[in-house]
Design an enzyme around this catalytic site. Structure first.
Site, short mmCIF file in Angstrom:
data_model
loop_
_atom_site.label_atom_id
_atom_site.label_comp_id
_atom_site.label_asym_id
_atom_site.label_seq_id
_atom_site.Cartn_x
_atom_site.Cartn_y
_atom_site.Cartn_z
N HIS A 135 0.84 -1.20 0.00
CA HIS A 135 0.00 0.00 0.00
C HIS A 135 0.87 1.25 0.00
O HIS A 135 0.97 1.93 -1.01
CB HIS A 135 -0.96 -0.01 1.20
CG HIS A 135 -1.83 1.19 1.29
ND1 HIS A 135 -1.99 1.91 2.45
CD2 HIS A 135 -2.58 1.81 0.35
CE1 HIS A 135 -2.81 2.92 2.23
NE2 HIS A 135 -3.18 2.89 0.97
N CYS A 159 -0.08 0.36 9.75
CA CYS A 159 -0.25 1.73 9.23
C CYS A 159 -1.68 1.98 8.76
O CYS A 159 -2.30 2.97 9.12
CB CYS A 159 0.72 1.98 8.09
SG CYS A 159 2.45 1.99 8.61
N HIS A 160 -2.22 1.08 7.91
CA HIS A 160 -3.56 1.30 7.36
C HIS A 160 -4.44 0.05 7.41
O HIS A 160 -5.48 0.01 6.76
CB HIS A 160 -3.46 1.83 5.92
CG HIS A 160 -2.70 3.11 5.85
ND1 HIS A 160 -1.37 3.17 5.51
CD2 HIS A 160 -3.08 4.39 6.12
CE1 HIS A 160 -0.95 4.43 5.56
NE2 HIS A 160 -1.97 5.18 5.93
N GLY A 161 -4.00 -0.98 8.12
CA GLY A 161 -4.87 -2.13 8.36
C GLY A 161 -4.90 -3.20 7.29
O GLY A 161 -5.84 -4.00 7.27
#
Length: 195
Positions: A135, A159-161
């Site tokens: 990502h 960080c963003h799952g």
């Protein structure tokens, strides 16, 4: 008055007269050649550093390939190592993890790939991936002892799952692709070369 080379009484031309008559090199020719040569040397002097800076640095070349002894990695464990300044995860999959990875319908995956495509023949239990989330480049958790592995038992990016399964395939979250598998080969049953 015509000048011929057959005349024994002919005097040699004076330097100024020779240039006017077009005999021999002229001062203008010399200046043109010198200017073009100087410009060529200057262009090489400017362009070479620009091209040379695109070559890989010495530390990157030194780490072009690394060998890792995997004999101490127990079944179900993973380690982190560094290669070309990037983290690499080496996981010794359990038979249950292999079975779970093989049971997933490949067509249901965002980035379809089987476990067999992500491992080497005869070494299906060894999964080697770059430890960089696809990502935004964070390092996922799951390789270290006690780290969160996410709901699919693989890796979890804090960080963003993004959640990866035991074959390091993206299953949930914003990451578009599976964790990348670097070029590697087995030198023996206990030594793997990455790069």
């Amino acid at each position: 008055m015509s000048q011929t080379s057959d005349d024994p009484n002919q005097r040699p031309p004076v330097i100024g007269e020779a240039e006017e008559a077009g005999v021999g090199p002229r001062r203008r020719d010399f200046l043109n050649i010198a200017a073009v040569s100087f410009a060529g040397v200057g262009a090489v002097a400017v362009v070479y550093p620009l091209i040379n800076q695109m070559n890989p640095s010495a530390d990157v070349l030194a780490l072009a390939a690394i060998e890792i002894d995997i004999s101490s990695i127990a079944t179900g464990q993973a380690i982190k190592t560094m290669w070309r300044k990037q983290p690499v995860f080496i996981r010794n999959l359990t038979p249950k993890e292999i079975q779970e990875a093989d049971a997933v319908p490949v067509a249901s995956l965002r980035d379809p790939a089987t476990l067999a495509e992500r491992t080497k023949e005869g070494h299906k239990n060894w999964l080697i991936t770059l430890g960089v989330c696809t990502h935004l480049g964070c390092v996922p958790l799951g390789a270290g002892e006690g780290e969160t592995r996410g709901e699919y038992g693989g890796y979890f990016c804090p960080c963003h799952g993004s959640v990866y399964d035991t074959a390091a395939r993206i299953r949930k979250g914003p990451a578009p692709l599976n964790l990348q598998v670097p070029e590697y080969s087995f030198k023996s049953d206990t030594v793997v070369q990455i790069g």
